[in-house]
Design an enzyme around this catalytic site. Sequence first.
Site, mmCIF file in Angstrom:
data_model
loop_
_atom_site.group_PDB
_atom_site.id
_atom_site.type_symbol
_atom_site.label_atom_id
_atom_site.label_comp_id
_atom_site.label_asym_id
_atom_site.label_seq_id
_atom_site.Cartn_x
_atom_site.Cartn_y
_atom_site.Cartn_z
ATOM 1 C CG ASP A 13 1.046 -4.430 11.900
ATOM 2 O OD1 ASP A 13 1.348 -5.421 11.223
ATOM 3 O OD2 ASP A 13 0.104 -3.669 11.611
ATOM 4 C CG HIS A 21 -0.706 -0.196 11.705
ATOM 5 N ND1 HIS A 21 -1.116 -0.874 10.585
ATOM 6 C CD2 HIS A 21 -0.543 1.090 11.328
ATOM 7 C CE1 HIS A 21 -1.187 -0.071 9.574
ATOM 8 N NE2 HIS A 21 -0.847 1.122 9.972
ATOM 9 C CE1 TYR A 65 5.915 -3.774 9.340
ATOM 10 C CE2 TYR A 65 6.166 -2.772 11.497
ATOM 11 C CZ TYR A 65 5.448 -3.544 10.615
ATOM 12 O OH TYR A 65 4.255 -4.089 11.017
ATOM 13 C CG HIS A 122 -3.601 -5.535 13.130
ATOM 14 N ND1 HIS A 122 -4.515 -4.527 13.048
ATOM 15 C CD2 HIS A 122 -2.597 -5.186 12.271
ATOM 16 C CE1 HIS A 122 -4.085 -3.612 12.185
ATOM 17 N NE2 HIS A 122 -2.937 -3.996 11.692
ATOM 18 C CG HIS A 131 4.644 -7.723 8.757
ATOM 19 N ND1 HIS A 131 4.020 -8.199 7.624
ATOM 20 C CD2 HIS A 131 3.748 -6.888 9.345
ATOM 21 C CE1 HIS A 131 2.810 -7.682 7.532
ATOM 22 N NE2 HIS A 131 2.609 -6.879 8.569
ATOM 23 C CD GLU A 152 -3.179 -2.763 7.513
ATOM 24 O OE1 GLU A 152 -2.484 -2.595 8.523
ATOM 25 O OE2 GLU A 152 -3.050 -2.084 6.470
ATOM 26 C CG ASP A 166 -1.097 -6.874 6.727
ATOM 27 O OD1 ASP A 166 -2.140 -6.417 7.224
ATOM 28 O OD2 ASP A 166 0.033 -6.507 7.091
ATOM 29 C CG HIS A 183 -0.714 -0.157 2.512
ATOM 30 N ND1 HIS A 183 0.319 0.510 3.092
ATOM 31 C CD2 HIS A 183 -1.281 -0.900 3.489
ATOM 32 C CE1 HIS A 183 0.388 0.185 4.371
ATOM 33 N NE2 HIS A 183 -0.553 -0.671 4.636
HETATM 34 FE FE1 FEO Z 1 -1.370 -3.170 10.219
HETATM 35 FE FE2 FEO Z 1 0.660 -5.790 9.097
HETATM 36 O O1 FEO Z 1 -0.915 -4.760 9.307
#
Ligand code: FEO
Length: 394
Positions: free
Chosen positions: A164, A145, A191, A78, A224, A80, A82, A24
């Site tokens: 995150d 996040h 990041y 979370h 991640h 989001e 991903d 994104h």
């Molecule tokens: Fe806020 Fe890795 O998503």
Amino acid sequence: MKPVEIAQGIYWVGAIDWNIRDFHGYSTYQGSTYNAFLIIDDQVTLIDTVKKEHADQLLANISELVDPKTIANVISNHTEMDHTGGLARIMHRVGEDKPLYCSKMGHKNLSLHFPQKWNYKPLEDGSELKIGKRTLAFMETRMLHWPDSMFTYAKEDKILFSSDAFGQHYAGLERFDDQMGDAIMPHAKKYFANILLPYSPLILKLVEKVKTMKLPMNMICPDHGIIWRKDPMKIIKAYVEWSEQKPGRKALVLYDTMWHSTETMAEVIAETLGEQGVDAKPMHLRSWHRSDVVTECLDAGAILIGSPTLNNGLFPTVSDVLTYLKGLKPLNKVSAAFGSYGWSGEAVKLITKELEEMKFKVIDPGLRIHYVPDNQGIEACRNLAGKIAAELPR
Ligand code: FEO
């Protein structure tokens, strides 16, 4: 990549996204990973899922260890996508009636993403879940996040599943910090700068809270990148340093140019700053990606922005980076605008307005040069650089 046992009975079962180059708007030039974790205990528990396109990989990894139907609990740290893109397929395989644990805000946000009436179990901050010989504790981490974000802490194993926070967009066969050494830090820094920078004050508060709780930590498992097991404190200390945003004797000279006049100004400014002991970096905005600009911005004490006037406005790349920077709310910068113009010359004023709105300390009304910098114009650039250098710490 196959499952990896990260501690006795706890497995990484996530997915590696080797080919993603744009997350994104963030340049993930070395790909990314979506980490998910399976805890084998009396109640088999899955923490987080992966991006929709990688759900097959997640299911294959789980199936190497257990029949997905035997999973008793699913935890979503979370919302989001991903980390939840694969959730619908997972719940379908695990059983739509299985408890789905999340924060209260996670319940709200997941319901807005998925029409299914899952068996949501919204959690209070600080609540615990016994899954056998292990206890999982939950901590709300709003805005790290998203408003729904939370951490899950495996108490007996002393492992923090941090969603995150503490992550890095990096695709590799390595799963642990000790397999990467310091080479992982630039990815962690980028990041932080691009994802978490606006929440720096919250991060400092969170670190204080965790310190007060005296949580022992054998491992930090972000969603991640690599897992911090050799030295989890290293990334916590780095987060404190990055969150403090102490200005360094470093200046970014961000610019675009039409016929090299604004470029000449940028180079003179950067060169003069360098002569005054400033780590100065001219960054042409068609050569540098916005996410690398922001990473460089993290420890810079000064940001100068140059644009020619194009059709009474800013050069598009300059608008792009200003919009991006503004959203990430960097702190503690001195600043000034510059640029060449032909007739109307609005760009410098427009940049200055943006710098003021970002609450940067604007130390000059802005330097405009008509068409091409002559000797006097070059001298004006040197003077501007001198004013900036004088503001920066020694
Ligand atoms: Fe806020 Fe890795 O998503």
